[in-house]
Design a protein around this motif. Structure first.
Motif: not given
Length: 347
Positions: A55-66, A81-84
Motif C-alpha cells: 500500500h502507498l500513502d500519497l500526500e496529494t496535499t499537505a495543506i489543511c483548512n483546519l 507548516f506554511k511551506k506545506y
C-alpha cells in the motif's frame, strides 16, 4: 527472541459484523482484497518483504483548512507548516504509474493535509482510478468540502472508500474541529449518501473515524445518528503527541516497515506516519518506489526492529504508537472531558 507483531491495534471497531462486511464487500475486488489482507497481517510477522509495498500513502496535499489539537500538524512549527504545498502532478503520475506496473492493491491519496484543498484533486483521483485502474483508491477528509459537484465527481470516479473525521457532536465537535460546524458536516454526509443512492452506486463507502473521549458521554447516541449517514464507524484513543514515554511493552516491531510507505507532497519518502519529527529515508523525485522499498535505509530499519532495537532509533523511540494510551487513560472518566484542555488560546 522472536516478537509477534500486533497489527492494526491502534484503531477500534465500533460497528456490527454485518456492516463491516458490507463496507468491504461493496467495494468489490474481493479476491485481491483478501490476498492483500492476508499479506497485511502475515508479512510483518513473517518479516517478509514483498517486491513492492502492499500500500502507498500519497500526500496529494499537505495543506489543511483546519488545525485540530490532536493532529500532529499542531506540533509542527509555523515556519514549516506554511511551506506545506500540493504534490506536483508529474511526480504523482510517475508514482501512480509505478504502482500500476507493480500491481499495487491500494493507494490512499492523503496524509497530513485536507485532500480538497488541492484545486486539481479530481484529476489526481481520475488518473489513479480511471486511467491506471488501481483496485482500491481511498482518502481521508474532514468533510467540509464534500458536497455539490465535488461529491458527484467523487462518486462518478469510483473512489472505493473515504474516511471522514467526525470527533463528537455539537459543541464537542465544534470545539475540536473549529471553525467547522457539526450540522454542516452531518448535512454533507446525509446529502452524499442520498446522492450515491440516486446515482445507483454502492461506493464510495463512507467510514466515520472519531475520538473515544469525544463520544464517551453519548456513544450510543453518536452511533445511532452517524450510522444513518456512514457505512462503518471506528474510534481512536486520544493521542497526546507531547507524550513520548514508550510504555507499550508489546510494541517492539513496527508493522509499517513490511506494509507501506508514505510519500510527502514534496516527494520525500517516510517509512511511517510520524509527522511530528522528520523521518526521511529517500526522495521519490530521484528514485523509484521499488528501489526505495528494497533499499539499504529501510532494510537497516527492518533489521534493527527485528533485533529488538526500536528504542535505539530516533524518532522510533518517540513513536506515538509506543505510548500505551489505553493504560495511561484507564482510570479517566471521559464523560466529563472538556476538549478545550487540548487547545492553545485562540485569537
Amino acid at each position: 527472541m522472536y516478537k509477534i507483531v500486533k497489527v492494526n491495534f491502534f484503531q477500534k471497531n465500533f460497528d456490527t459484523r454485518y456492516r463491516n462486511f458490507l463496507f468491504f464487500y461493496n467495494q468489490g475486488n474481493y479476491l485481491k482484497y483478501i490476498k492483500n489482507r492476508i499479506q497485511w497481517y502475515l508479512y510483518p510477522n513473517l518479516r517478509k518483504v514483498a517486491n513492492f509495498p502492499l500500500h502507498l500513502d500519497l500526500e496529494t496535499t499537505a495543506i489543511c483548512n483546519l488545525r485540530c489539537p490532536m493532529c500532529p500538524n499542531r506540533h509542527v512549527t509555523d515556519k514549516k507548516f506554511k511551506k506545506y504545498n500540493h504534490m506536483d502532478i508529474n511526480l504523482y503520475k510517475k508514482i501512480i504509474d509505478e504502482c500500476a506496473e507493480n500491481e499495487v492493491f491500494s493507494v490512499r491519496l492523503s496524509w497530513r493535509g485536507e485532500i480538497f484543498t488541492n484545486p486539481n484533486i479530481l484529476e489526481y483521483i481520475r488518473y489513479a482510478k480511471i486511467e491506471k485502474k488501481i483496485p482500491q483508491v481511498s482518502f481521508l477528509t474532514n468533510g467540509i468540502k464534500l458536497r455539490g459537484d465535488i461529491a458527484k465527481a467523487v462518486i462518478d470516479l469510483g473512489v472505493d472508500y473515504i474516511s471522514v473525521s467526525v470527533d463528537g457532536m455539537d459543541e464537542i465537535y465544534e470545539t475540536i474541529r473549529y471553525p467547522s460546524k457539526f450540522n454542516d458536516i452531518y448535512h454533507n454526509l446525509y446529502e452524499f449518501k442520498e446522492l450515491r443512492k440516486k446515482m445507483n452506486k454502492k461506493k464510495p463507502m463512507v467510514r466515520i473515524t472519531t475520538l473515544w473521549p469525544a463520544i464517551a458521554r453519548y456513544p450510543n447516541e453518536f452511533y445511532n445518528k452517524m450510522s444513518k449517514v456512514a457505512d462503518k464507524i471506528v474510534y481512536n484513543p486520544l493521542k497526546d503527541y507531547s507524550i513520548t514515554t514508550q510504555d507499550r511493552k508489546d510494541f517492539v516491531v513496527c508493522q509499517f516497515l513490511w506494509e507501506r510507505l508514505f510519500v510527502g507532497f514534496d516527494g520525500y519518502v517516510h517509512p511511517c506516519s510520524n509527522a511530528k519529527n522528520e523521518f526521511i529515508i529517500a526522495d521519490a523525485n530521484k528514485e523509484n518506489i521499488k528501489q526505495i522499498w528494497n533499499g539499504d535505509k529501510i532494510n537497516e530499519l527492518r533489521k534493527l526492529h527485528t533485533q529488538g532495537k526500536r528504542l535505539e532509533i530516533f524518532p522510533c523511540n518517540e513513536c506515538i504508537y509506543g505510548v500505551d494510551f489505553e493504560k495511561r487513560w484507564k482510570r479517566r472518566d471521559w464523560k466529563d472531558w472538556d476538549p478545550k484542555e487540548l487547545l492553545p488560546e485562540r485569537n
